[in-house]
Motif scaffolding. Structure first.
Motif, short mmCIF file in Angstrom:
data_model
loop_
_atom_site.label_atom_id
_atom_site.label_comp_id
_atom_site.label_asym_id
_atom_site.label_seq_id
_atom_site.Cartn_x
_atom_site.Cartn_y
_atom_site.Cartn_z
N LEU A 136 63.62 22.54 34.55
CA LEU A 136 62.82 21.32 34.65
C LEU A 136 61.52 21.59 35.38
O LEU A 136 60.45 21.12 34.96
N SER A 137 61.59 22.35 36.45
CA SER A 137 60.38 22.72 37.19
C SER A 137 59.46 23.58 36.35
O SER A 137 58.23 23.40 36.37
N ALA A 138 60.02 24.52 35.61
CA ALA A 138 59.21 25.39 34.76
C ALA A 138 58.51 24.59 33.66
O ALA A 138 57.34 24.84 33.36
N ILE A 139 59.21 23.64 33.07
CA ILE A 139 58.60 22.81 32.03
C ILE A 139 57.46 21.98 32.61
O ILE A 139 56.39 21.85 32.02
N GLY A 140 57.69 21.40 33.79
CA GLY A 140 56.63 20.64 34.45
C GLY A 140 55.42 21.49 34.76
O GLY A 140 54.27 21.06 34.58
N PHE A 141 55.65 22.72 35.21
CA PHE A 141 54.54 23.63 35.51
C PHE A 141 53.77 23.98 34.24
O PHE A 141 52.53 24.00 34.24
N LEU A 142 54.48 24.23 33.15
CA LEU A 142 53.81 24.56 31.89
C LEU A 142 53.01 23.38 31.36
O LEU A 142 51.93 23.56 30.79
N ILE A 143 53.53 22.17 31.53
CA ILE A 143 52.78 20.99 31.09
C ILE A 143 51.52 20.83 31.93
O ILE A 143 50.46 20.47 31.40
#
Length: 93
Positions: free
Chosen positions: A16-23
């Motif tokens: 979830l953190s990685a997806i937020g960072f990529l967004i």
């Protein structure tokens, strides 16, 4: 089965953190692409530059807000679950 729950939640929060960072990283590109896609769906109707820029800034801002929320929630739960996991490991020793 308990291990799957413990480690699964840690992995989920990390993803979830990685997806937020990529967004967040791709927020500007995705915002511009979304504004261009909206402009192409107008079916030949025109849009002046000022309205397009406002629309584009709105899409970029929404990407930043969404990515920031995902990153914040993911990191918060990741830190809490990691703390709980490490605390349980210390109690076992």
């Amino acid at each position: 089965m308990k291990d799957i729950k413990k480690y699964g939640f840690v992995i989920f929060t990390f993803v979830l953190s990685a997806i937020g960072f990529l967004i967040l990283i791709n927020g500007v590109e995705n915002g511009v692409d979304s504004a261009n896609e909206y402009l192409s769906t107008l079916m030949g109707e025109g849009m002046d530059t000022d309205r397009f820029l406002i629309l584009m800034k709105g899409y970029i801002l929404s990407n930043f807000i969404f990515g920031g929320i995902l990153l914040l929630v993911g990191l918060s739960f990741f830190c809490m679950s990691l703390y709980k996991l490490l605390k349980e490991i210390d109690l076992r020793d």
